[in-house]
Motif scaffolding. Structure first.
Motif, PDB file in Angstrom:
ATOM      1  N   ARG A   1      53.647  33.934 -36.111  1.00  0.00           N
ATOM      2  CA  ARG A   1      52.553  33.048 -36.539  1.00  0.00           C
ATOM      3  C   ARG A   1      52.094  33.428 -37.946  1.00  0.00           C
ATOM      4  O   ARG A   1      51.842  32.579 -38.794  1.00  0.00           O
ATOM      5  CB  ARG A   1      51.369  33.160 -35.569  1.00  0.00           C
ATOM      6  CG  ARG A   1      51.685  32.691 -34.161  1.00  0.00           C
ATOM      7  CD  ARG A   1      50.412  32.460 -33.360  1.00  0.00           C
ATOM      8  NE  ARG A   1      49.659  33.670 -33.091  1.00  0.00           N
ATOM      9  CZ  ARG A   1      49.819  34.440 -32.009  1.00  0.00           C
ATOM     10  NH1 ARG A   1      50.718  34.113 -31.102  1.00  0.00           N
ATOM     11  NH2 ARG A   1      49.089  35.518 -31.834  1.00  0.00           N
ATOM     12  N   ARG A   2      51.996  34.730 -38.150  1.00  0.00           N
ATOM     13  CA  ARG A   2      51.509  35.219 -39.439  1.00  0.00           C
ATOM     14  C   ARG A   2      52.403  34.755 -40.593  1.00  0.00           C
ATOM     15  O   ARG A   2      51.925  34.391 -41.650  1.00  0.00           O
ATOM     16  CB  ARG A   2      51.463  36.743 -39.410  1.00  0.00           C
ATOM     17  CG  ARG A   2      51.028  37.372 -40.702  1.00  0.00           C
ATOM     18  CD  ARG A   2      51.078  38.879 -40.631  1.00  0.00           C
ATOM     19  NE  ARG A   2      50.205  39.401 -39.589  1.00  0.00           N
ATOM     20  CZ  ARG A   2      50.105  40.700 -39.292  1.00  0.00           C
ATOM     21  NH1 ARG A   2      50.830  41.574 -39.941  1.00  0.00           N
ATOM     22  NH2 ARG A   2      49.300  41.105 -38.350  1.00  0.00           N
TER      23      ARG A   2
ATOM     24  N   TYR B   1      45.724  39.484 -43.215  1.00  0.00           N
ATOM     25  CA  TYR B   1      46.676  40.025 -42.247  1.00  0.00           C
ATOM     26  C   TYR B   1      48.072  40.150 -42.831  1.00  0.00           C
ATOM     27  O   TYR B   1      48.910  40.846 -42.290  1.00  0.00           O
ATOM     28  CB  TYR B   1      46.688  39.156 -40.987  1.00  0.00           C
ATOM     29  CG  TYR B   1      45.399  39.325 -40.214  1.00  0.00           C
ATOM     30  CD1 TYR B   1      45.142  40.520 -39.550  1.00  0.00           C
ATOM     31  CD2 TYR B   1      44.438  38.323 -40.187  1.00  0.00           C
ATOM     32  CE1 TYR B   1      43.964  40.707 -38.860  1.00  0.00           C
ATOM     33  CE2 TYR B   1      43.254  38.500 -39.497  1.00  0.00           C
ATOM     34  CZ  TYR B   1      43.022  39.689 -38.832  1.00  0.00           C
ATOM     35  OH  TYR B   1      41.853  39.884 -38.153  1.00  0.00           O
TER      36      TYR B   1
ATOM     37  N   PRO C   1      44.145  34.601 -43.516  1.00  0.00           N
ATOM     38  CA  PRO C   1      45.550  34.858 -43.154  1.00  0.00           C
ATOM     39  C   PRO C   1      46.216  35.828 -44.126  1.00  0.00           C
ATOM     40  O   PRO C   1      47.099  36.582 -43.739  1.00  0.00           O
ATOM     41  CB  PRO C   1      46.207  33.476 -43.251  1.00  0.00           C
ATOM     42  CG  PRO C   1      45.098  32.497 -43.288  1.00  0.00           C
ATOM     43  CD  PRO C   1      43.906  33.186 -43.839  1.00  0.00           C
TER      44      PRO C   1
ATOM     45  N   PHE D   1      47.880  26.671 -38.666  1.00  0.00           N
ATOM     46  CA  PHE D   1      47.238  25.869 -37.635  1.00  0.00           C
ATOM     47  C   PHE D   1      46.043  25.094 -38.176  1.00  0.00           C
ATOM     48  O   PHE D   1      45.263  25.616 -38.978  1.00  0.00           O
ATOM     49  CB  PHE D   1      46.734  26.766 -36.504  1.00  0.00           C
ATOM     50  CG  PHE D   1      47.830  27.362 -35.669  1.00  0.00           C
ATOM     51  CD1 PHE D   1      48.326  26.678 -34.582  1.00  0.00           C
ATOM     52  CD2 PHE D   1      48.355  28.606 -35.975  1.00  0.00           C
ATOM     53  CE1 PHE D   1      49.339  27.218 -33.809  1.00  0.00           C
ATOM     54  CE2 PHE D   1      49.365  29.150 -35.212  1.00  0.00           C
ATOM     55  CZ  PHE D   1      49.865  28.465 -34.118  1.00  0.00           C
TER      56      PHE D   1
ATOM     57  N   LEU E   1      51.912  30.350 -29.575  1.00  0.00           N
ATOM     58  CA  LEU E   1      50.707  30.870 -28.937  1.00  0.00           C
ATOM     59  C   LEU E   1      50.979  31.095 -27.455  1.00  0.00           C
ATOM     60  O   LEU E   1      50.273  31.817 -26.779  1.00  0.00           O
ATOM     61  CB  LEU E   1      49.550  29.877 -29.093  1.00  0.00           C
ATOM     62  CG  LEU E   1      48.960  29.762 -30.498  1.00  0.00           C
ATOM     63  CD1 LEU E   1      48.080  28.523 -30.608  1.00  0.00           C
ATOM     64  CD2 LEU E   1      48.133  30.993 -30.832  1.00  0.00           C
ATOM     65  N   ASP E   2      51.999  30.428 -26.949  1.00  0.00           N
ATOM     66  CA  ASP E   2      52.323  30.485 -25.530  1.00  0.00           C
ATOM     67  C   ASP E   2      53.845  30.541 -25.415  1.00  0.00           C
ATOM     68  O   ASP E   2      54.550  30.201 -26.368  1.00  0.00           O
ATOM     69  CB  ASP E   2      51.773  29.220 -24.849  1.00  0.00           C
ATOM     70  CG  ASP E   2      51.476  29.457 -23.382  1.00  0.00           C
ATOM     71  OD1 ASP E   2      51.898  30.512 -22.867  1.00  0.00           O
ATOM     72  OD2 ASP E   2      50.815  28.599 -22.780  1.00  0.00           O
TER      73      ASP E   2
ATOM     74  N   ARG F   1      47.535  40.922 -34.828  1.00  0.00           N
ATOM     75  CA  ARG F   1      48.099  41.517 -33.627  1.00  0.00           C
ATOM     76  C   ARG F   1      46.985  42.205 -32.848  1.00  0.00           C
ATOM     77  O   ARG F   1      45.904  42.469 -33.379  1.00  0.00           O
ATOM     78  CB  ARG F   1      49.187  42.522 -34.012  1.00  0.00           C
ATOM     79  CG  ARG F   1      50.493  41.824 -34.337  1.00  0.00           C
ATOM     80  CD  ARG F   1      51.542  42.799 -34.812  1.00  0.00           C
ATOM     81  NE  ARG F   1      51.185  43.323 -36.134  1.00  0.00           N
ATOM     82  CZ  ARG F   1      51.925  44.215 -36.771  1.00  0.00           C
ATOM     83  NH1 ARG F   1      52.996  44.714 -36.194  1.00  0.00           N
ATOM     84  NH2 ARG F   1      51.560  44.623 -37.973  1.00  0.00           N
TER      85      ARG F   1
ATOM     86  N   ASN G   1      51.329  24.359 -28.130  1.00  0.00           N
ATOM     87  CA  ASN G   1      51.058  25.801 -28.035  1.00  0.00           C
ATOM     88  C   ASN G   1      52.349  26.597 -28.030  1.00  0.00           C
ATOM     89  O   ASN G   1      52.422  27.688 -28.607  1.00  0.00           O
ATOM     90  CB  ASN G   1      50.254  26.108 -26.770  1.00  0.00           C
ATOM     91  CG  ASN G   1      48.806  25.647 -26.894  1.00  0.00           C
ATOM     92  OD1 ASN G   1      48.300  25.494 -28.012  1.00  0.00           O
ATOM     93  ND2 ASN G   1      48.157  25.421 -25.784  1.00  0.00           N
TER      94      ASN G   1
ATOM     95  N   ALA H   1      52.721  37.243 -32.717  1.00  0.00           N
ATOM     96  CA  ALA H   1      51.667  37.263 -33.740  1.00  0.00           C
ATOM     97  C   ALA H   1      52.295  37.317 -35.131  1.00  0.00           C
ATOM     98  O   ALA H   1      51.839  36.637 -36.057  1.00  0.00           O
ATOM     99  CB  ALA H   1      50.741  38.449 -33.512  1.00  0.00           C
ATOM    100  N   LEU H   2      53.364  38.104 -35.266  1.00  0.00           N
ATOM    101  CA  LEU H   2      54.010  38.203 -36.570  1.00  0.00           C
ATOM    102  C   LEU H   2      54.686  36.892 -36.962  1.00  0.00           C
ATOM    103  O   LEU H   2      54.681  36.524 -38.134  1.00  0.00           O
ATOM    104  CB  LEU H   2      55.023  39.354 -36.568  1.00  0.00           C
ATOM    105  CG  LEU H   2      54.374  40.743 -36.568  1.00  0.00           C
ATOM    106  CD1 LEU H   2      55.440  41.830 -36.486  1.00  0.00           C
ATOM    107  CD2 LEU H   2      53.536  40.943 -37.835  1.00  0.00           C
TER     108      LEU H   2
ATOM    109  N   ILE I   1      46.062  33.042 -36.396  1.00  0.00           N
ATOM    110  CA  ILE I   1      46.468  33.239 -37.781  1.00  0.00           C
ATOM    111  C   ILE I   1      47.495  34.346 -37.898  1.00  0.00           C
ATOM    112  O   ILE I   1      48.232  34.436 -38.871  1.00  0.00           O
ATOM    113  CB  ILE I   1      45.206  33.542 -38.624  1.00  0.00           C
ATOM    114  CG1 ILE I   1      44.525  32.243 -38.976  1.00  0.00           C
ATOM    115  CG2 ILE I   1      45.547  34.339 -39.847  1.00  0.00           C
ATOM    116  CD1 ILE I   1      43.171  32.437 -39.544  1.00  0.00           C
TER     117      ILE I   1
ATOM    118  N   ARG J   1      53.960  40.003 -27.374  1.00  0.00           N
ATOM    119  CA  ARG J   1      52.750  39.400 -27.954  1.00  0.00           C
ATOM    120  C   ARG J   1      52.652  39.670 -29.455  1.00  0.00           C
ATOM    121  O   ARG J   1      52.297  38.804 -30.241  1.00  0.00           O
ATOM    122  CB  ARG J   1      51.510  39.992 -27.278  1.00  0.00           C
ATOM    123  CG  ARG J   1      51.052  39.240 -26.065  1.00  0.00           C
ATOM    124  CD  ARG J   1      49.721  39.789 -25.609  1.00  0.00           C
ATOM    125  NE  ARG J   1      48.628  39.364 -26.494  1.00  0.00           N
ATOM    126  CZ  ARG J   1      47.350  39.408 -26.150  1.00  0.00           C
ATOM    127  NH1 ARG J   1      46.996  39.851 -24.982  1.00  0.00           N
ATOM    128  NH2 ARG J   1      46.426  39.004 -26.985  1.00  0.00           N
ATOM    129  N   ASP J   2      52.934  40.924 -29.808  1.00  0.00           N
ATOM    130  CA  ASP J   2      52.799  41.299 -31.217  1.00  0.00           C
ATOM    131  C   ASP J   2      53.853  40.615 -32.074  1.00  0.00           C
ATOM    132  O   ASP J   2      53.602  40.241 -33.214  1.00  0.00           O
ATOM    133  CB  ASP J   2      52.895  42.820 -31.375  1.00  0.00           C
ATOM    134  CG  ASP J   2      51.561  43.478 -31.048  1.00  0.00           C
ATOM    135  OD1 ASP J   2      50.579  42.737 -30.859  1.00  0.00           O
ATOM    136  OD2 ASP J   2      51.518  44.720 -30.985  1.00  0.00           O
TER     137      ASP J   2
END
Lengths: 401, 253
Positions: free
Chosen positions: B99-100, B128, B125, B105, B72-73, A318, B67, B96-97, A315, B92-93
């Protein structure tokens, strides 16, 4: 965000109420034990020093020791009234001097029979030992000089002989002596050393020497120094005086001892303080064990909630947000435990203090410290599982069954 | 949040760059002898507003592709540009942003938080995204209404049927108004009647809200609801074209 995380943590803890409670039990017991131990220990220290002070912080006891003659030790020569008078006359730093002699004697009133210590002394005894009258009076000049058969009862003796009856002006038999009760002492209770300070009868020294003991011996001389600061000086002066009067060669061991209550009180305070520290340390170990319990459950929780972590990451959470969530949960758990332990520890030590007659001493710094420590435990032991959670791969976490 | 140059804030004008552009994407698992190419040079471009079905036998690379598209990947080699941003080099972060802010999904297994009410699941969601509590609740209730779950807001997943759970998951995915909704076998755990209802919901979201949908499925009946079908085979795109309308299948146009 922090607020929302906090709300989420509470929700999670409530969702697993029983497990959360069991998890936090270690912290509850740890914090409770630390607080109870230190609080009770402090109470004991205060009680001990207080008790000794009640005996008189500036009290000196002069007593004959024992002399070694070859293999046998022989009781040293007793003091006399003259020794006491000499101390009062010649030692400047002394306020009260009370020569005493005592002996366990049986006493009878009506059909009741009781054995207690009978002490012969002068009125200064009350000042030196810190006794007060509950009712009646102390001895008159004449009674002391002539040695009249009058006595003042300790509370325990009064209870044993008279029960609910009035003791004042009654006549009891002490040994073979018929003795009029002129007063009753206010109760002092148990001493630090566990003996009953009310279990005695006081009569004029002259009466005791002539009618009970039949000697002019003085067993011990109680002396109170002018103030706490002058006890050391008084002790030195008395030692010098008594060596002279008993003709003890310079450098030879004295056959008497001058003991100082201050010394005893300091020693006792040191001992109780050390015991408190020791018990507190043991309790702190249990706090540590409680922290490990939290870490254990948090690790289990991370494994159990792997999929949830995956969802959160998918979602858009982090790594540090997942970390924060689990650390906050661990902190909330241990802080709740700390609060519960604080309440329990304070309530428990209050109850125990009441039960065993210790003063209840609230020490805010210790309470705060134990509480802060519990929060620190939450951070320290929450961070490892939380890191584990935050490093999960989102795809694998989502696939986790 | 000090945004700086994080991916979520690096907004690219839509319309210029394609929403999703994979070119020569390879994804390798393992090392040396045991190396497996999950993707072996996949090219795929998806534009705004499409409803793409991704099909293919198991092991064909369709899930790996999903993915990667879902951030995600990351690809082992090749390029994946999402809204013009090269995803392969992001941290990674930063993923994440992305995706956010842009992705929603829906999974085969629903993946709702257990013992958590529908509305709280949908709010997640937004938490975040730092949306204030009141606004969060309002948006979540609206999203639940959009998937036809009024009156079930307080139910936990255990109190909902599979179809209802998947609707909650869809509400959770669309509550942020994502650029793209990724659905991995969304009907895999549902019976056919519920599957049809769910597909109709997805089609409606695609048409009325213009949400781009990418759906992995192995059921041709479900793929029939899409506008474009991409078939994967051996880590590559084997065929790509408008969804053929078979007789009797799917919906009335």
């Amino acid at each position: 965000m922090l607020w929302t995380t906090l709300v989420m943590a509470f929700r999670e803890i409530r969702r697993n109420a029983l497990r959360s409670f069991l998890t936090t039990l270690g912290i509850v017991i740890g914090v409770g034990a630390v607080i109870a131990m230190v609080t009770l220990g402090q109470g004991a220290t205060i009680k001990v020093t207080g008790d000794v002070a009640k005996m008189g912080n500036n009290l000196l006891t002069v007593s004959p020791g024992s002399e070694r003659r070859g293999a046998v030790s022989v009781a040293a020569t007793m003091f006399t009234l003259d020794d006491a008078n000499a101390i009062r006359r010649d030692v400047s730093s002394v306020r009260f001097v009370a020569p005493t002699a005592s002996r366990a004697t049986s006493m009878v009133y009506a059909n009741r029979n009781y054995t207690a210590t009978v002490t012969g002394s002068i009125n200064a005894y009350l000042d030196v030992r810190g006794y007060a009258l509950d009712r009646g009076r102390i001895f008159s000049e004449t009674e002391q000089r002539v040695g009249m058969p009058v006595c003042v009862l300790g509370e325990t003796v009064r209870k044993e002989l008279f029960g609910a009856e009035e003791a004042l002006d009654a006549t009891i038999r002490v040994g073979k002596l018929a003795c009029r009760v002129v007063g009753v002492f206010a109760s002092k209770g148990q001493s630090t050393f566990g003996f009953d300070q009310d279990d005695f009868v006081l009569m004029p020294l002259a009466t005791f020497q002539r009618r009970i003991a039949g000697t002019t011996d003085v067993g011990a001389i109680f002396v109170s120094a002018r103030d706490e600061g002058s006890t050391v000086k008084a002790k030195r002066q008395i030692e010098a005086l008594m060596r002279e009067r008993r003709r003890i060669a310079l450098g030879a061991a004295p056959d008497f001892a001058v003991r100082d209550m201050k010394e005893i009180s300091d020693t006792l305070a040191t001992i109780t303080r050390a015991l408190t520290a020791l018990l507190g340390a043991v309790a702190a170990v249990s706090l540590l064990v409680g922290g490990i319990g939290i870490m254990n459950i948090m690790l289990v929780s991370v494994t159990e909630r792997t999929r949830e972590i995956g969802i959160r990451m998918a979602i858009g959470a982090r790594a540090h947000e997942v970390l924060l969530q689990f650390v906050v949960e661990a902190i909330v758990l241990s802080v709740l435990g700390g609060l519960l332990g604080m309440g329990l520890g304070l309530a428990g030590s209050f109850a125990v203090a009441r039960l065993v007659g210790l003063p209840f001493v609230l020490m805010p710094e210790v309470v705060l410290l134990a509480f802060a420590f519990s929060a620190a435990v939450g951070i320290a032991f929450g961070i490892f599982p939380a890191r584990k959670a935050s490093r999960l791969n989102p795809i694998e976490a989502l696939r986790h069954e | 949040m000090s945004a700086g140059a994080t991916a979520g804030e690096r907004r690219v004008e839509p319309g210029r760059a394609p929403l999703v552009a994979l070119s020569g994407v390879e994804k390798v698992y393992g090392k040396g002898e045991s190396q497996v190419y999950a993707l072996a040079g996949a090219d795929l471009r998806i534009d705004n507003g499409e409803f793409v079905a991704i099909m293919g036998p198991s092991g064909s690379g369709k899930s790996t592709c999903m993915n990667i598209v879902g951030c995600l990947d990351q690809p082992t080699s090749g390029s994946y540009r999402f809204r013009g941003v090269e995803v392969g080099t992001l941290s990674r972060d930063e993923l994440a942003l992305l995706r956010r802010h842009y992705l929603g999904f829906v999974f085969q297994g629903f993946n709702l938080l257990a013992r958590t009410s529908a509305v709280e699941n949908v709010e997640l969601p937004l938490v975040y995204r730092r949306v204030a509590a009141g606004e969060r609740r309002r948006l979540a209730l609206a999203a639940l209404a959009a998937v036809g779950l009024e009156g079930r807001e307080k139910h936990t997943p255990a109190e909902l049927s599979g179809g209802q759970q998947q609707r909650v998951a869809i509400a959770r995915a669309i509550v942020t108004n994502p650029s793209i909704l990724l659905a991995d076998e969304p009907t895999g755990n549902l019976d056919s009647a519920r599957s049809v209802a769910l597909m109709e919901l997805l089609v409606a979201l695609n048409r009325t809200r213009g949400i781009t949908i990418v759906m992995v499925t192995h059921e041709p009946d479900m793929a029939a609801y899409s506008t474009r079908t991409v078939v994967f085979r051996d880590g590559k795109v084997a065929s790509d074209g408008p969804t053929s309308r078979r007789a009797g299948a799917g919906h009335a146009p």
